[in-house]
Design an enzyme around this catalytic site. Sequence first.
Site, short mmCIF file in Angstrom:
data_model
loop_
_atom_site.label_atom_id
_atom_site.label_comp_id
_atom_site.label_asym_id
_atom_site.label_seq_id
_atom_site.Cartn_x
_atom_site.Cartn_y
_atom_site.Cartn_z
N ASP A 130 48.32 42.20 51.11
CA ASP A 130 47.20 42.60 50.25
C ASP A 130 45.99 41.70 50.49
O ASP A 130 45.57 40.92 49.62
CB ASP A 130 47.63 42.56 48.78
CG ASP A 130 46.64 43.27 47.85
OD1 ASP A 130 45.78 44.01 48.36
OD2 ASP A 130 46.76 43.08 46.62
N GLN A 219 42.75 42.72 34.70
CA GLN A 219 42.06 43.81 35.39
C GLN A 219 40.61 43.42 35.69
O GLN A 219 39.93 42.86 34.85
CB GLN A 219 42.08 45.09 34.56
CG GLN A 219 43.42 45.79 34.53
CD GLN A 219 44.35 45.21 33.50
OE1 GLN A 219 43.96 44.33 32.76
NE2 GLN A 219 45.56 45.71 33.45
N GLY A 220 40.17 43.74 36.90
CA GLY A 220 38.82 43.39 37.31
C GLY A 220 38.77 42.09 38.09
O GLY A 220 37.76 41.77 38.70
#
Length: 272
Positions: A130, A219-220
């Site tokens: 990733d 998140q973000g």
Amino acid sequence: MSVKFRRPLLLASGALLAVAAVAVPVVVGTASADPASANQPRIVGGNKASLSDHPYAVFLTDGGGNQFCGAVIVSSTAVATAAHCAKAVSKQDIRVVAGREDKRTDDGQVLGVSKVWIDKSYSDPTRGGDVAVLTVRGQFDYRPAKLPGNADARLYSEGTEATVLGWGRVADGGARSDYLRSAQVPVVSDSECRSDYDVYDQKTMVCAGYREGGIDACQGDSGGPLVVGDTLIGIVSFGDGCGKAGKPGVYTRVSEYVDDIEAQAKPRTLFP
């Protein structure tokens, strides 16, 4: 286990990109007005941070100007981020925003992207690989983070205090942060992380967080940096919730990808 990527739903090029919000230890409108930011997280349990201390921390925006991920400057012409961030928005719509602590201002630089490199092994954050490198149009006015070398293996030792940075949510399901935030999280042993996540791969991943939870990325924050001093050891990847007990954040282990990152981040030469 509900594993989530650390970025929100995005409307890119007219298509809805369904990407779950990955819970990872990291610092750092209305849903109808801003669908991308409505599900955007920030660092849980952290504090406001300064770009004077971390000038390499940057964020990514989509074609509508919505921040959807973090990134980190690794050379004068490139940033590293998560592969799932690089795949979320088309190259022509990605903008890299540097030197802007408060997203509501016009400070710093906004650079387009000329090239996207994604690790060839990547298919899903929970399977490793990733990591991505974005080459920008122009050059950064800010210094890059250091990449780990052979002598930096100790930085991955259990208990090492690391700093995660980002503009994501400050709570699982909470509001987004307008400011850069940071949090201190200890590196977790491979054996402990493997017991927390059956998908954990110690070659390509590293975990950081507290057993009791409370401090984490959210998140973000995907694609943002996990650093020890100014050395980049991890990139926010995925997790289970944000700041959840027994579920540390999972990061891409940068030391595994240093050669590729350096090759892709090498500043362009205009003349032979």
